[in-house]
Structure formats: structure tokens, C-alpha cells
Scaffold this active site. Structure first.
Site, PDB file in Angstrom:
ATOM      1  N   SER A   1     -20.118 -45.486 -19.866  1.00 31.01           N
ATOM      2  CA  SER A   1     -19.259 -45.318 -21.036  1.00 31.01           C
ATOM      3  C   SER A   1     -17.792 -45.531 -20.653  1.00 31.01           C
ATOM      4  CB  SER A   1     -19.506 -43.942 -21.674  1.00 31.01           C
ATOM      5  OG  SER A   1     -18.876 -43.846 -22.919  1.00 31.01           O
TER       6      SER A   1
ATOM      7  N   GLU B   1     -15.867 -55.083 -38.060  1.00 32.83           N
ATOM      8  CA  GLU B   1     -15.001 -56.005 -38.792  1.00 32.83           C
ATOM      9  C   GLU B   1     -15.016 -57.372 -38.138  1.00 32.83           C
ATOM     10  OE1 GLU B   1     -11.001 -54.631 -39.364  1.00 32.83           O
ATOM     11  OE2 GLU B   1     -11.612 -52.533 -39.406  1.00 32.83           O
TER      12      GLU B   1
ATOM     13  N   HIS C   1     -21.369 -48.963 -25.475  1.00 29.15           N
ATOM     14  CA  HIS C   1     -22.033 -48.541 -26.727  1.00 29.15           C
ATOM     15  C   HIS C   1     -22.022 -49.726 -27.700  1.00 29.15           C
ATOM     16  CE1 HIS C   1     -21.773 -44.278 -25.442  1.00 29.15           C
ATOM     17  NE2 HIS C   1     -20.525 -44.553 -25.097  1.00 29.15           N
TER      18      HIS C   1
END
Length: 282
Positions: free
Chosen positions: A144, A162, A186
């Protein structure tokens, strides 16, 4: 005396160890098969491993550090030590530096990548860690936030879901362990394709690496990247990009990018990140 110290260091690094840098997309399995964590453990020396855990990215470093320490101790390492660094001055601590010098593996946990860089960047401990990882003396893993810091350019934050645009991604300077990449974690789980493409449009000389949860891109010393885990590693290569309007449009306007190359790699797939070519399966 020097000879004894040299022999001690040789004993600390198992001769059969094949080191690597494991870049993990976060939320790796810590309970069942633990494939990624077992691979890190094995590459760090298995039953002869001495592991440093750096949980500095976390808001609860002691709790998270202890969780990983218990996992690696359960696997059977010689020693697992949590380096609970909460102030930059601690990175100059001789005892912590000595442990980095002598360990066989280092694990960077998740949390906030800006916090992690703020504590470690340009410190004596980080310089030793980077040198040992880049020369193949240790196995390094980051999950992460610990994955996001791997490149010279780092995604510090931004939006998701987006079309690519300049406002979608916030960039900062990472730890430069694999300087030629920009990592996002992720990845498909949080719909971050547009974010990574926005980063690569601004830095087309870098290779974009998007890593899903419970998935790992394992970088070998010979330039190979191998994928393991449940999800995908997405590679975004702008090496043949012929045009982008990134520098000339407004911050929220969509970015045009021509001739962008994208690869989706799943478990067992291999890629040469220096030559930028797909490799045949093992």
C-alpha cells in the site's frame, strides 16, 4: 576482530537467498494462504531470516508492526524486529542502522506515504536501506503506502473514477528505490486507472505500475517483474507516446494521450521492466 565480524555478516545472509523487491498493492492475505507474505519470507532467507518491520506510514504503528512481527515469527524467522520510527531523528539511531545493516529483509507497511517519506527520506537509515535493496543484499517489500514510495516520483493522493486530468493526481518525491517507476496501489479496486495515466502523462519517461489488492509485482535483480496474487498488475508505458496535451489544458480538462501502451498482467505473468517487453511464461 574484523574477521569475526565479517564471518558474522556472512552467516546472517543465507547463501541460498535470492533477493527481490516486492511491491504489493495492499490488503494482502494475512490469514489464509499468505502467498505474498510467504514469498517475502522465503526470499528474505526463510528460517534463517532476520526481518525489520517499518510501520511508520501507519497511524497505529505499534499495533500494525506487532501484527506483522507475529506473522513472520509464526513462519519461523530467526528474528523480526519492529523499527517504530516516529521522529526523523530516530533514523540516525546507531542501533536501528545496525539492524538494517545486518537484517536479510525489510517490510514497509501501509498507511500514509507522505508520512513515511517525511520520516525516512534523506536519512542515514534510508540511505543504507536503499543501497542494500538496490544491490540485492536484502529482500525489500512494501505494501500500500509502502509500495507507493518505491519510485522517485510518487503519487501522494488524488481522485478516482474520472477521465485523466491534471487535478486528478497529487505528486510528490518518493524514496527512489526503483526510480524509473510510478506506483499506484489498490488499483482496480479503487478505480485508479485515470489517476495513474494522469501521472504518466506528466512523467512519460517513467513506467506506470498499478497494483491491485492482494497482488504483488516482484522486481528481480535481472530486470524481470513477476506477478503473483489474486488481481492484476497494470503496466502503462508511454515510451512510444506521440502526443499529449497535458501541459496546455486546464487542470480539470481531460488529457489526450496518443499511442499509450497498456499491459494487464495476472498471476505468473512476467515483464522485463528495463527492456519494456512481455516475457514468455516460466
Amino acid at each position: 576482530m574484523m574477521q569475526l565480524e565479517s564471518q558474522s555478516l556472512v552467516q546472517r545472509m543465507p547463501q541460498s537467498t535470492k533477493t527481490a523487491i516486492l511491491v504489493i498493492g495492499g490488503a494482502e492475505d494475512k490469514v489464509h494462504g499468505r502467498e505474498i507474505l510467504h514469498t517475502f519470507f522465503g526470499r528474505a532467507g526463510s528460517l534463517e531470516s532476520r526481518i525489520a518491520i517499518i510501520p511508520s506510514a501507519s497511524r497505529e504503528p505499534a499495533v500494525l508492526g506487532e501484527r506483522y512481527r507475529s506473522i513472520f515469527q509464526e513462519m519461523g524467522c530467526v528474528e523480526a524486529k519492529v523499527l517504530d520510527i516516529r521522529e526523523r531523528e530516530q533514523s540516525s539511531d546507531p542501533e536501528m542502522q545496525d539492524y538494517i545493516k545486518g537484517c536479510t529483509g525489510v517490510f514497509l507497511t501501509g498507511g500514509d506515504q507522505l508520512r513515511l517519506c517525511g520520516l525516512l527520506a534523506d536519512t542515514p537509515l534510508m540511505e543504507k536501506l536503499r543501497m542494500r535493496a538496490q544491490t540485492g543484499e536484502i529482500t525489500l517489500a512494501g505494501t500500500s503506502a509502502g509500495a507507493a514510495v518505491m519510485g522517485h516520483h510518487m503519487i501522494a493522493g488524488g481522485g478516482s473514477g474520472e477521465s485523466p486530468n491534471r487535478s486528478l493526481v497529487d505528486m510528490a518525491t518518493g524514496l527512489g528505490i526503483i526510480p524509473e517507476v510510478i506506483v499506484d496501489q489498490h488499483f482496480h479496486n479503487r478505480n485508479r486507472m485515470g489517476r495513474l495515466m494522469s501521472a504518466i502523462a506528466a512523467h512519460p519517461d517513467r513506467l506506470g505500475i498499478g497494483i491491485d489488492e492482494d497482488t504483488c509485482a516482484m522486481f528481480e535483480k535481472d530486470g524481470q517483474l513477476k506477478v503473483m496474487g489474486k488481481g492484476l498488475v497494470t503496466i502503462i508505458d508511454a515510451g512510444e507516446m506521440s502526443y499529449t496535451n497535458q501541459a496546455s489544458v486546464g487542470a480539470t480538462d481531460p488529457i489526450s494521450i496518443y499511442n499509450l501502451r497498456v499491459h494487464l498482467l495476472s498471476h505468473g505473468d512476467r515483464y522485463h521492466f528495463h527492456q519494456r517487453v512481455i516475457l514468455p511464461p516460466d
